[in-house]
Design a protein around this motif. Structure first.
Motif, PDB file in Angstrom:
ATOM      1  N   TYR A 182      32.975  95.870  61.959  1.00  0.00           N
ATOM      2  CA  TYR A 182      31.853  96.625  61.920  1.00  0.00           C
ATOM      3  C   TYR A 182      32.230  97.962  60.776  1.00  0.00           C
ATOM      4  CZ  TYR A 182      27.860  99.654  62.911  1.00  0.00           C
ATOM      5  OH  TYR A 182      26.863 100.564  62.842  1.00  0.00           O
ATOM      6  N   TRP A 183      31.327  98.508  59.961  1.00  0.00           N
ATOM      7  CA  TRP A 183      31.853  99.452  59.324  1.00  0.00           C
ATOM      8  C   TRP A 183      30.574  99.988  58.496  1.00  0.00           C
ATOM      9  CZ3 TRP A 183      31.512 100.875  53.957  1.00  0.00           C
ATOM     10  CH2 TRP A 183      31.913 102.123  53.670  1.00  0.00           C
ATOM     11  N   ARG A 184      29.837 101.010  58.577  1.00  0.00           N
ATOM     12  CA  ARG A 184      28.568 101.500  57.997  1.00  0.00           C
ATOM     13  C   ARG A 184      28.834 102.854  57.523  1.00  0.00           C
ATOM     14  NH1 ARG A 184      27.971  97.206  59.528  1.00  0.00           N
ATOM     15  NH2 ARG A 184      26.367  96.154  60.816  1.00  0.00           N
ATOM     16  N   ASP A 185      28.492 102.968  56.276  1.00  0.00           N
ATOM     17  CA  ASP A 185      28.266 104.093  55.704  1.00  0.00           C
ATOM     18  C   ASP A 185      26.792 104.628  55.558  1.00  0.00           C
ATOM     19  OD1 ASP A 185      27.982 106.411  53.796  1.00  0.00           O
ATOM     20  OD2 ASP A 185      28.724 105.337  51.946  1.00  0.00           O
ATOM     21  N   VAL A 186      26.795 105.591  56.581  1.00  0.00           N
ATOM     22  CA  VAL A 186      25.152 105.872  56.873  1.00  0.00           C
ATOM     23  C   VAL A 186      24.788 107.397  56.053  1.00  0.00           C
ATOM     24  CG1 VAL A 186      25.108 105.149  59.202  1.00  0.00           C
ATOM     25  CG2 VAL A 186      26.050 107.354  58.911  1.00  0.00           C
ATOM     26  N   GLY A 187      25.085 107.172  54.640  1.00  0.00           N
ATOM     27  CA  GLY A 187      24.803 108.118  53.678  1.00  0.00           C
ATOM     28  C   GLY A 187      23.581 108.342  53.294  1.00  0.00           C
ATOM     29  N   THR A 188      22.445 107.277  53.513  1.00  0.00           N
ATOM     30  CA  THR A 188      21.136 107.619  53.101  1.00  0.00           C
ATOM     31  C   THR A 188      20.204 107.524  54.360  1.00  0.00           C
ATOM     32  OG1 THR A 188      20.620 105.100  52.768  1.00  0.00           O
ATOM     33  CG2 THR A 188      21.952 106.357  50.958  1.00  0.00           C
ATOM     34  N   VAL A 189      19.113 107.929  54.291  1.00  0.00           N
ATOM     35  CA  VAL A 189      18.346 108.060  55.322  1.00  0.00           C
ATOM     36  C   VAL A 189      17.812 106.737  55.682  1.00  0.00           C
ATOM     37  CG1 VAL A 189      15.853 108.642  56.135  1.00  0.00           C
ATOM     38  CG2 VAL A 189      17.117 110.224  54.420  1.00  0.00           C
ATOM     39  N   ASP A 190      17.889 105.726  54.863  1.00  0.00           N
ATOM     40  CA  ASP A 190      17.423 104.113  55.193  1.00  0.00           C
ATOM     41  C   ASP A 190      18.504 103.808  55.902  1.00  0.00           C
ATOM     42  OD1 ASP A 190      14.904 103.977  54.101  1.00  0.00           O
ATOM     43  OD2 ASP A 190      15.739 103.734  52.126  1.00  0.00           O
ATOM     44  N   ALA A 191      19.945 103.860  55.431  1.00  0.00           N
ATOM     45  CA  ALA A 191      21.053 103.372  56.263  1.00  0.00           C
ATOM     46  C   ALA A 191      21.246 104.043  57.704  1.00  0.00           C
ATOM     47  CB  ALA A 191      22.284 103.608  55.409  1.00  0.00           C
ATOM     48  N   PHE A 192      20.944 105.309  57.608  1.00  0.00           N
ATOM     49  CA  PHE A 192      20.970 106.071  58.989  1.00  0.00           C
ATOM     50  C   PHE A 192      19.875 105.434  60.010  1.00  0.00           C
ATOM     51  CE2 PHE A 192      19.451 109.671  61.653  1.00  0.00           C
ATOM     52  CZ  PHE A 192      20.623 109.915  62.257  1.00  0.00           C
ATOM     53  N   TRP A 193      18.703 105.293  59.513  1.00  0.00           N
ATOM     54  CA  TRP A 193      17.792 104.809  60.340  1.00  0.00           C
ATOM     55  C   TRP A 193      18.218 103.357  60.673  1.00  0.00           C
ATOM     56  CZ3 TRP A 193      14.466 100.628  59.315  1.00  0.00           C
ATOM     57  CH2 TRP A 193      13.327 100.515  59.948  1.00  0.00           C
ATOM     58  N   GLU A 194      18.396 102.439  59.894  1.00  0.00           N
ATOM     59  CA  GLU A 194      18.867 101.035  60.218  1.00  0.00           C
ATOM     60  C   GLU A 194      20.236 100.879  61.275  1.00  0.00           C
ATOM     61  OE1 GLU A 194      19.752  99.473  56.510  1.00  0.00           O
ATOM     62  OE2 GLU A 194      17.565  99.287  55.773  1.00  0.00           O
ATOM     63  N   ALA A 195      21.153 101.677  61.091  1.00  0.00           N
ATOM     64  CA  ALA A 195      22.391 101.949  61.825  1.00  0.00           C
ATOM     65  C   ALA A 195      22.064 102.266  63.323  1.00  0.00           C
ATOM     66  CB  ALA A 195      23.670 102.648  61.293  1.00  0.00           C
ATOM     67  N   ASN A 196      21.202 103.064  63.436  1.00  0.00           N
ATOM     68  CA  ASN A 196      20.746 103.676  64.588  1.00  0.00           C
ATOM     69  C   ASN A 196      19.892 102.543  65.508  1.00  0.00           C
ATOM     70  OD1 ASN A 196      21.516 106.542  65.618  1.00  0.00           O
ATOM     71  ND2 ASN A 196      21.088 106.803  63.283  1.00  0.00           N
TER      72      ASN A 196
END
Length: 445
Positions: free
Chosen positions: A288-302
């Protein structure tokens, strides 16, 4: 269920690609004690837009009760690395406050510490000009602690990793520098990550910063090795390279843009270390590795955390994520009437929350969120201290800390209407902040 590093990785690749057994725990512990970690936590994170207008990206809340930086710091503690520096710069107050409150348990009497390393603007130094410069400006701090190895970490990614596996591989290969890498599809790496080109022994033979057409891993045409912004150096080698870089007026003083390419040109021994060889949690065989560097990625990862079996296990006693935790009462759900029932389905709800006569579905509520009656909340990420007024409808939204949603407001229903006053992403996620509703900006403590 997560397993220990020895269970996950009974065999590691040797210096020439031959299998070798994992070292014993005492060897790994010794490597950890000989290491100082420097967490680079000064980044602005501009792709997160308004979420980082008043806080550094590593200080952005994540997962209901954590901050992004907690994952790198927890990896250090769980790996046995207890000498840590945190380099801060952009909007650092909230981050410093969090580190002071949540990470003060390390005991200097046992040579344990977390030191805050703000840009000091002394000795002809300016603000941190790049990742390499951030470490260069703290050379005297590092020399004072006399580590054998220096572990440089990006403080803005979500993952679980045993850094001692990377340290041991670095030592076993007699490397000058080792770069932590994650295997990603070539299409995902394009224009997003620094990409390592390696030979079959994983020695780095080329590097490109965010190339449009990344080179693939040997024998795996669809997979690229993306840099995680994690580096292990022999300390004296690092000091020499940073001094040389600082004297180069043409350098941008960045590890990825400048230092790594120069080391490769000079013939230094640089190796890639794969996350899958040190990941403390594998899901279906994938790290598991996530770059939550965009609002979309942040929303999806949460929201991914609300699934029955999420890729990231936050209920893992073997590799816990540490943080500062307020003393809050349990979450509460009130009213049980037709059309006015307090409930949360397929959701995570943090301490101090009250859901009063409303239904919350597929959502993540951070601490101290209050949802009043007759609301509909679906696929929502509500950051700390959000208040949702009576009768509001929230769908596919991120609501920033301290926002008061007015009664009856509808967001995530009509994207065209949302764009008139909110931020709507390419994937149709609506971001709402206090300033967008004419409310004062909250103190992001």
């Amino acid at each position: 269920m997560a397993r220990t590093t020895n269970e996950l990785h009974p065999i590691m690749p040797g210096r020439h690609g031959m299998p070798r057994a994992m070292p014993d725990r005492s060897t790994m512990a010794q490597l950890a004690r000989q290491t100082v970690a420097v967490v680079l936590a000064g980044g602005r994170g501009s792709r997160l837009g308004p979420l980082t207008s008043g806080r550094a990206k590593p200080a952005v809340p994540f997962g209901g009760k954590f901050r992004i930086i907690d994952f790198a710091l927890s990896n250090c503690i769980n790996s046995g690395i207890r000498r840590i520096g945190v380099a801060t710069q952009y909007h650092s107050h909230g981050l410093i406050n969090h580190v002071q409150k949540g990470w003060s348990f390390l005991d200097g009497r046992f040579n344990e510490f977390i030191e805050l390393l703000p840009a000091q603007q002394s000795h002809n130094c300016d603000w941190y000009k790049g990742t390499a410069d951030a470490v260069y400006q703290n050379l005297e701090v590092l020399r004072r602690h006399a580590p054998r190895f220096v572990l440089v970490l990006a403080g803005d990614h979500i993952y679980k990793m045993d850094y001692t596996c990377m340290l041991y591989e670095h030592l076993d290969r007699d490397a000058d520098m080792t770069v932590g890498c994650v295997e990603v599809p070539v299409a995902e790496a394009a224009g997003q990550l620094g990409v390592m080109e390696v030979d079959r022994g994983f020695r780095v033979v080329g590097f490109e910063e965010k190339p449009p057409e990344p080179r693939a891993v040997p024998g795996r045409d669809a997979t690229a090795l993306g840099s995680m912004g994690i580096y292990v150096f022999n300390s004296e080698f690092l000091y020499d390279q940073l001094v040389e870089d600082a004297m180069d007026g043409d350098s941008g003083h960045d590890f990825g843009h400048d230092l790594i390419p120069r080391l490769l040109r000079d013939g230094a021994s640089v190796y890639a270390h794969r996350l899958q060889d040190s990941c403390a949690q594998l899901t279906d065989g994938e790290p598991y590795w996530r770059d939550v560097g965009t609002v979309d990625a942040f929303w999806e990862a949460n929201l991914e955390l609300t699934r029955v079996s999420p890729a990231l296990n936050l209920y893992d006693d073997a590799w816990p994520i540490w943080t500062f935790q307020e003393q809050l009462p349990p979450a509460k759900f009130v009213f049980d009437e037709q059309g006015r029932r307090g409930a949360a389905i397929d959701s995570m709800v943090s301490g101090g929350c009250i859901v009063s006569g409303s239904e919350v579905r597929n959502s993540l509520l951070f601490s101290r969120v209050r949802v009043h009656s007759y609301c509909s909340v679906n696929e929502a990420v509500l950051l700390p201290e959000v208040e949702v007024g009576r009768g509001a409808v929230l769908n596919r939204v991120v609501v920033d800390q301290g926002t008061r949603i007015p009664p009856g407001l509808r967001a995530g229903v009509d994207p065209a209407e949302d764009r008139k006053r909110f931020h709507v992403t390419e994937k149709g996620v609506t971001l709402i902040t206090p300033s967008m509703l004419g409310q004062p900006l909250q103190h992001l403590h």
